[in-house]
Design a protein around this motif. Sequence first.
Motif, PDB file in Angstrom:
ATOM      1  N   PRO A 281       7.137  -0.380  -2.583  1.00  0.00           N
ATOM      2  CA  PRO A 281       7.219   0.336  -1.326  1.00  0.00           C
ATOM      3  C   PRO A 281       6.145   0.138  -0.251  1.00  0.00           C
ATOM      4  CG  PRO A 281       6.636   2.085  -2.904  1.00  0.00           C
ATOM      5  CD  PRO A 281       6.674   0.559  -3.579  1.00  0.00           C
ATOM      6  N   LYS A 282       6.427   0.124   0.986  1.00  0.00           N
ATOM      7  CA  LYS A 282       5.303   0.285   1.975  1.00  0.00           C
ATOM      8  C   LYS A 282       5.735   1.057   3.425  1.00  0.00           C
ATOM      9  CE  LYS A 282       3.539  -3.723   0.133  1.00  0.00           C
ATOM     10  NZ  LYS A 282       2.536  -3.928  -0.409  1.00  0.00           N
ATOM     11  N   TRP A 283       4.878   1.524   3.790  1.00  0.00           N
ATOM     12  CA  TRP A 283       5.139   2.278   5.122  1.00  0.00           C
ATOM     13  C   TRP A 283       4.828   1.656   6.167  1.00  0.00           C
ATOM     14  CZ3 TRP A 283       6.663   7.228   5.176  1.00  0.00           C
ATOM     15  CH2 TRP A 283       5.976   7.951   4.225  1.00  0.00           C
ATOM     16  N   ASP A 284       5.958   1.519   7.194  1.00  0.00           N
ATOM     17  CA  ASP A 284       6.099   0.706   8.585  1.00  0.00           C
ATOM     18  C   ASP A 284       5.002   1.253   9.299  1.00  0.00           C
ATOM     19  OD1 ASP A 284       6.778   3.049   9.646  1.00  0.00           O
ATOM     20  OD2 ASP A 284       8.675   2.154  10.641  1.00  0.00           O
ATOM     21  N   TYR A 285       4.623   0.503  10.426  1.00  0.00           N
ATOM     22  CA  TYR A 285       3.602   0.898  11.327  1.00  0.00           C
ATOM     23  C   TYR A 285       3.633   2.188  12.029  1.00  0.00           C
ATOM     24  CZ  TYR A 285       6.296   0.101  15.818  1.00  0.00           C
ATOM     25  OH  TYR A 285       7.222   0.351  16.670  1.00  0.00           O
ATOM     26  N   THR A 286       4.833   2.801  12.015  1.00  0.00           N
ATOM     27  CA  THR A 286       5.027   4.331  12.553  1.00  0.00           C
ATOM     28  C   THR A 286       4.566   5.401  11.494  1.00  0.00           C
ATOM     29  OG1 THR A 286       7.255   4.737  11.969  1.00  0.00           O
ATOM     30  CG2 THR A 286       6.893   3.220  14.047  1.00  0.00           C
ATOM     31  N   ASN A 287       4.539   4.686  10.347  1.00  0.00           N
ATOM     32  CA  ASN A 287       4.178   5.910   9.254  1.00  0.00           C
ATOM     33  C   ASN A 287       5.135   6.835   8.969  1.00  0.00           C
ATOM     34  OD1 ASN A 287       1.211   5.169   8.140  1.00  0.00           O
ATOM     35  ND2 ASN A 287       1.086   5.184  10.368  1.00  0.00           N
ATOM     36  N   THR A 288       6.648   6.248   9.288  1.00  0.00           N
ATOM     37  CA  THR A 288       7.638   7.418   9.337  1.00  0.00           C
ATOM     38  C   THR A 288       8.777   6.843   8.482  1.00  0.00           C
ATOM     39  OG1 THR A 288       8.395   6.440  11.537  1.00  0.00           O
ATOM     40  CG2 THR A 288       7.182   8.426  11.522  1.00  0.00           C
ATOM     41  N   THR A 289       8.796   5.439   8.449  1.00  0.00           N
ATOM     42  CA  THR A 289       9.914   4.922   7.510  1.00  0.00           C
ATOM     43  C   THR A 289       9.258   4.034   6.425  1.00  0.00           C
ATOM     44  OG1 THR A 289      10.367   3.000   9.002  1.00  0.00           O
ATOM     45  CG2 THR A 289      11.313   4.965   9.444  1.00  0.00           C
ATOM     46  N   ILE A 290      10.041   3.850   5.587  1.00  0.00           N
ATOM     47  CA  ILE A 290       9.605   3.016   4.221  1.00  0.00           C
ATOM     48  C   ILE A 290      10.417   1.875   3.991  1.00  0.00           C
ATOM     49  CG2 ILE A 290       9.347   3.377   1.666  1.00  0.00           C
ATOM     50  CD1 ILE A 290       9.426   6.181   2.036  1.00  0.00           C
ATOM     51  N   TYR A 291       9.599   0.856   3.626  1.00  0.00           N
ATOM     52  CA  TYR A 291      10.425  -0.588   3.216  1.00  0.00           C
ATOM     53  C   TYR A 291      10.125  -0.746   1.914  1.00  0.00           C
ATOM     54  CZ  TYR A 291      11.641  -2.124   8.083  1.00  0.00           C
ATOM     55  OH  TYR A 291      11.994  -2.038   9.453  1.00  0.00           O
ATOM     56  N   PHE A 292      11.112  -1.040   1.115  1.00  0.00           N
ATOM     57  CA  PHE A 292      10.875  -1.552  -0.329  1.00  0.00           C
ATOM     58  C   PHE A 292      11.715  -2.868  -0.485  1.00  0.00           C
ATOM     59  CE2 PHE A 292      14.601   1.283  -0.505  1.00  0.00           C
ATOM     60  CZ  PHE A 292      15.341   0.716  -1.352  1.00  0.00           C
ATOM     61  N   PHE A 293      10.987  -3.497  -1.581  1.00  0.00           N
ATOM     62  CA  PHE A 293      12.001  -4.912  -2.057  1.00  0.00           C
ATOM     63  C   PHE A 293      13.295  -4.383  -3.216  1.00  0.00           C
ATOM     64  CE2 PHE A 293      12.613  -8.133  -5.306  1.00  0.00           C
ATOM     65  CZ  PHE A 293      12.991  -9.099  -4.566  1.00  0.00           C
ATOM     66  N   LYS A 294      14.366  -4.769  -2.861  1.00  0.00           N
ATOM     67  CA  LYS A 294      15.390  -4.364  -3.660  1.00  0.00           C
ATOM     68  C   LYS A 294      15.847  -5.821  -4.293  1.00  0.00           C
ATOM     69  CE  LYS A 294      18.684  -1.619  -2.231  1.00  0.00           C
ATOM     70  NZ  LYS A 294      19.884  -1.226  -1.367  1.00  0.00           N
ATOM     71  N   LYS A 295      15.865  -5.725  -5.621  1.00  0.00           N
ATOM     72  CA  LYS A 295      16.185  -6.817  -6.461  1.00  0.00           C
ATOM     73  C   LYS A 295      17.664  -7.085  -6.178  1.00  0.00           C
ATOM     74  CE  LYS A 295      15.952  -8.303 -11.184  1.00  0.00           C
ATOM     75  NZ  LYS A 295      15.452  -7.809 -12.609  1.00  0.00           N
ATOM     76  N   ALA A 296      18.044  -8.524  -6.551  1.00  0.00           N
ATOM     77  CA  ALA A 296      19.087  -9.161  -6.223  1.00  0.00           C
ATOM     78  C   ALA A 296      19.998  -8.647  -7.445  1.00  0.00           C
ATOM     79  CB  ALA A 296      19.256 -10.682  -6.047  1.00  0.00           C
TER      80      ALA A 296
END
Length: 335
Positions: free
Chosen positions: A152-167
């Motif tokens: 998981p990573k915070w986006d540049y706004t520090n308000t939403t989260i991105y993460f890798f979802k496996k296929a």
Amino acid sequence: MKLNCFTYLFCIVVFYNCKKENTKTSDDPPIIQKIDSLLLNCEKLPATPQPFGWQDSTINENKNINAFFYNPLNNSEIIYQVNGDIFGYNKVFLYNINTKQNLFLFNNGNYQAQINNKGWIVFNSNDNNIYKIKANGDSLKQLTFNNISYDPKWDYTNTTIYFFKKATLSSPSQLTQINTKGQELNSVPIEYTNSAFAKKTSKLFYLKNFSNRVTVFLKDIATNSETLIISSNKQSNIQQNDFFNLSIDNTDENMYWTNYDGIYKYNLSNSKIDTLYKNCENSLFINPILSIKNNKMTFVHKKIKVINNNILFYTYKSYQLDLNSKEIERIEIYP
């Protein structure tokens, strides 16, 4: 060995609720020591003994710090990760420099936890789900429940989260965006983990197989345009670890990463590559983490020593590098 039901429930309780404080004595030496340089003694390791390979040894697995970063809300607090015990968990603690107390936070998976400017940490556990928790150990919340979520990573706004979802059988792998409640907002097709976000704009640095090489691309999420940044020099056996712990500095001027060869810096304006620290067989620099508050980088030096014909002994030392002045500090939580 199979765990009985009681033991299984006990492990779950420990994961979600355990907070341990260990007070260190006032006789401990200073935790931060400035040093002039890192003196290395590179040596080749002997051939792997047959048929069972090397046995690993160390003083205390629970004191082997393999990654750490400061709490941006409190310069006296360090969040650090240790190798853990025989169960294989990476354990993450909060350490207060002034009180010299440790607080257990959570068990982490194989990817680095990340903190935002509000003191919230996101991480993926060994069940391959995403969680968030405050740096003080409060408000632990599970955000995904699919058991295929990583990095998981915070986006540049520090308000939403991105993460890798496996296929899965029904959908390809993707980078998924969620809010802090776990609600899905967006997704971007992606092949590998170890992506990074710019600090000032909605730009994503991600890994892609391009001409049979792992390549870093820059994607502008707003316009969906992308630019090739740099490719691996390896042309076969595609390995995402060529660009591990990919990260961008606070000015969006430089990209950093590590791999089996060392820690590297790439200037995004002139495409210049600098080797910050070079690895050798018995000396590895691992897990660089850029501060979100200042232009500093924490990392760990892993030293390997041959004890006898089949035993390797490991030690771990923690450092902080000022990327402007190049000043190095040794951080000793466990002197």
